[in-house]
Design a protein around this motif. Sequence first.
Motif, PDB file in Angstrom:
ATOM      1  N   THR A 102       0.808  -1.229   0.000  1.00 37.61           N
ATOM      2  CA  THR A 102       0.000   0.000   0.000  1.00 37.61           C
ATOM      3  C   THR A 102       0.834   1.268   0.000  1.00 37.61           C
ATOM      4  O   THR A 102       0.273   2.366  -0.052  1.00 37.61           O
ATOM      5  CB  THR A 102      -0.930   0.037   1.231  1.00 37.61           C
ATOM      6  OG1 THR A 102      -0.130  -0.026   2.424  1.00 37.61           O
ATOM      7  CG2 THR A 102      -1.913  -1.133   1.222  1.00 37.61           C
ATOM      8  N   TRP A 146     -14.618  -3.710  -6.569  1.00 37.85           N
ATOM      9  CA  TRP A 146     -13.247  -3.798  -6.059  1.00 37.85           C
ATOM     10  C   TRP A 146     -12.673  -2.445  -5.667  1.00 37.85           C
ATOM     11  O   TRP A 146     -11.555  -2.368  -5.136  1.00 37.85           O
ATOM     12  CB  TRP A 146     -12.357  -4.486  -7.092  1.00 37.85           C
ATOM     13  CG  TRP A 146     -12.696  -5.928  -7.216  1.00 37.85           C
ATOM     14  CD1 TRP A 146     -13.555  -6.508  -8.107  1.00 37.85           C
ATOM     15  CD2 TRP A 146     -12.222  -6.983  -6.387  1.00 37.85           C
ATOM     16  NE1 TRP A 146     -13.634  -7.866  -7.879  1.00 37.85           N
ATOM     17  CE2 TRP A 146     -12.828  -8.188  -6.842  1.00 37.85           C
ATOM     18  CE3 TRP A 146     -11.336  -7.050  -5.311  1.00 37.85           C
ATOM     19  CZ2 TRP A 146     -12.573  -9.419  -6.250  1.00 37.85           C
ATOM     20  CZ3 TRP A 146     -11.073  -8.283  -4.720  1.00 37.85           C
ATOM     21  CH2 TRP A 146     -11.693  -9.442  -5.187  1.00 37.85           C
ATOM     22  N   SER A 147     -13.416  -1.365  -5.885  1.00 38.63           N
ATOM     23  CA  SER A 147     -12.934  -0.052  -5.463  1.00 38.63           C
ATOM     24  C   SER A 147     -13.262   0.244  -4.001  1.00 38.63           C
ATOM     25  O   SER A 147     -12.731   1.203  -3.441  1.00 38.63           O
ATOM     26  CB  SER A 147     -13.523   1.041  -6.354  1.00 38.63           C
ATOM     27  OG  SER A 147     -14.933   1.141  -6.170  1.00 38.63           O
ATOM     28  N   ARG A 148     -14.123  -0.551  -3.397  1.00 38.72           N
ATOM     29  CA  ARG A 148     -14.496  -0.309  -2.004  1.00 38.72           C
ATOM     30  C   ARG A 148     -13.294  -0.558  -1.091  1.00 38.72           C
ATOM     31  O   ARG A 148     -12.436  -1.385  -1.367  1.00 38.72           O
ATOM     32  CB  ARG A 148     -15.664  -1.204  -1.581  1.00 38.72           C
ATOM     33  CG  ARG A 148     -15.341  -2.694  -1.655  1.00 38.72           C
ATOM     34  CD  ARG A 148     -16.500  -3.562  -1.273  1.00 38.72           C
ATOM     35  NE  ARG A 148     -16.742  -3.566   0.168  1.00 38.72           N
ATOM     36  CZ  ARG A 148     -17.429  -4.516   0.805  1.00 38.72           C
ATOM     37  NH1 ARG A 148     -17.979  -5.526   0.122  1.00 38.72           N
ATOM     38  NH2 ARG A 148     -17.598  -4.447   2.087  1.00 38.72           N
ATOM     39  N   ARG A 149     -13.254   0.173   0.004  1.00 39.44           N
ATOM     40  CA  ARG A 149     -12.218  -0.020   1.008  1.00 39.44           C
ATOM     41  C   ARG A 149     -12.818   0.148   2.388  1.00 39.44           C
ATOM     42  O   ARG A 149     -13.661   1.030   2.562  1.00 39.44           O
ATOM     43  CB  ARG A 149     -11.051   0.974   0.829  1.00 39.44           C
ATOM     44  CG  ARG A 149     -10.211   0.793  -0.451  1.00 39.44           C
ATOM     45  CD  ARG A 149      -9.486  -0.555  -0.439  1.00 39.44           C
ATOM     46  NE  ARG A 149      -8.629  -0.729  -1.614  1.00 39.44           N
ATOM     47  CZ  ARG A 149      -9.026  -1.234  -2.774  1.00 39.44           C
ATOM     48  NH1 ARG A 149     -10.289  -1.595  -2.932  1.00 39.44           N
ATOM     49  NH2 ARG A 149      -8.182  -1.378  -3.768  1.00 39.44           N
ATOM     50  N   PRO A 150     -12.461  -0.676   3.366  1.00 38.63           N
ATOM     51  CA  PRO A 150     -11.495  -1.776   3.228  1.00 38.63           C
ATOM     52  C   PRO A 150     -12.135  -2.988   2.549  1.00 38.63           C
ATOM     53  O   PRO A 150     -13.360  -3.185   2.638  1.00 38.63           O
ATOM     54  CB  PRO A 150     -11.130  -2.093   4.676  1.00 38.63           C
ATOM     55  CG  PRO A 150     -12.358  -1.728   5.453  1.00 38.63           C
ATOM     56  CD  PRO A 150     -12.939  -0.519   4.757  1.00 38.63           C
ATOM     57  N   LEU A 151     -11.316  -3.781   1.875  1.00 40.76           N
ATOM     58  CA  LEU A 151     -11.793  -5.024   1.281  1.00 40.76           C
ATOM     59  C   LEU A 151     -11.791  -6.123   2.338  1.00 40.76           C
ATOM     60  O   LEU A 151     -10.814  -6.266   3.071  1.00 40.76           O
ATOM     61  CB  LEU A 151     -10.884  -5.437   0.114  1.00 40.76           C
ATOM     62  CG  LEU A 151     -10.990  -4.606  -1.166  1.00 40.76           C
ATOM     63  CD1 LEU A 151      -9.895  -5.019  -2.143  1.00 40.76           C
ATOM     64  CD2 LEU A 151     -12.361  -4.758  -1.802  1.00 40.76           C
ATOM     65  N   ASP A 185      -2.362  -2.668  -3.768  1.00 42.70           N
ATOM     66  CA  ASP A 185      -3.575  -1.857  -3.672  1.00 42.70           C
ATOM     67  C   ASP A 185      -3.407  -0.635  -4.568  1.00 42.70           C
ATOM     68  O   ASP A 185      -2.777   0.351  -4.185  1.00 42.70           O
ATOM     69  CB  ASP A 185      -3.805  -1.438  -2.221  1.00 42.70           C
ATOM     70  CG  ASP A 185      -5.125  -0.686  -2.032  1.00 42.70           C
ATOM     71  OD1 ASP A 185      -5.732  -0.280  -3.045  1.00 42.70           O
ATOM     72  OD2 ASP A 185      -5.542  -0.501  -0.871  1.00 42.70           O
ATOM     73  N   CYS A 240      -8.142  -1.686  -9.614  1.00 42.12           N
ATOM     74  CA  CYS A 240      -8.257  -1.509  -8.162  1.00 42.12           C
ATOM     75  C   CYS A 240      -7.283  -2.393  -7.385  1.00 42.12           C
ATOM     76  O   CYS A 240      -6.907  -2.060  -6.259  1.00 42.12           O
ATOM     77  CB  CYS A 240      -9.680  -1.814  -7.704  1.00 42.12           C
ATOM     78  SG  CYS A 240     -10.915  -0.722  -8.437  1.00 42.12           S
ATOM     79  N   ALA A 294      -4.837   2.771  -3.287  1.00 36.65           N
ATOM     80  CA  ALA A 294      -3.919   3.508  -2.413  1.00 36.65           C
ATOM     81  C   ALA A 294      -2.696   4.002  -3.176  1.00 36.65           C
ATOM     82  O   ALA A 294      -2.118   5.039  -2.837  1.00 36.65           O
ATOM     83  CB  ALA A 294      -3.487   2.620  -1.247  1.00 36.65           C
TER      84      ALA A 294
END
Length: 279
Positions: free
Chosen positions: A13, A144-149, A62, A48, A65
């Motif tokens: 990251t 897949w752009s969501r965070r946290p995964l 990531d 992503c 990030a």
Amino acid sequence: MSKDESLRHDIVTSPAELEVLADALEREAVIGVDLEADSMFHFQERVCLLQIAIPGRNVVVDTVALSDLSALRPVFRDPAIKKVFHGADYDVRSLYRDFDIRINNLFDTQLACCFLGFKETGLEAVLKNLFAVTLNKKFQRKDWSRRPLPKEMLDYAVSDVRYLAPLTEQLEQELQEKGRLTWVAEECRILSKVRPSVSDGAPLFLNCKGAGRLDPRGLAVLEELLAFRRHIAREKDRPLFKVFSLETLLALANARPAHAADLEKAAVLSPAQMERYGR
């Protein structure tokens, strides 16, 4: 090795971690590569996650990030390092678009399977047939752009890339025995040069399958509809197909309703679309 151990991965990251990874990859002969993107959820898609597998190690970069992957460019450019993908076309275009990454010495295991005459060339089917491995694809269409995964999505991300190197070894042996390895190498060389399409002001309908069946007036209507869809998609940050499907726009271009009543009678739009756009 247990399933949990085989799915263990490092997450990169920070720029410093990326530099360390790049140094490690420069000592490898073969690396497996995969990526996850958010094309199902946003207007402007982006990479992503970038997944990389080398012997004894899985790595997830990531790319939300880290928007700058320039540290990895020499690795992907190095002809002494084989980069293995499965179905590389989309990945090659995406890595070039988002990170200016160019790839030398690419090997596409899906292409190899095609040249070997496999009936099913998807990675899930290939791994099941050759290695008796069953992949869980439940997260394939997630955002897949969501965070946290969650851990389950990260495990999914490395679940198939770890098999690419051993798969390559087996496929190359079969290709060599059949005298087809040089054929695949040439196709992979061509594939490594593909690039994303660039908007050059050409009519949007030129990229629409089925547009050729419309008359000139219908093409003009379709062009306006495609431009309207693009405007709405950009404004709402949604993929084009989630605003209107291409089939819907083609049907509208054919019907060409002049009034709201005609549009409703044509029964082309869903009730929700009629409510939003048909009045």
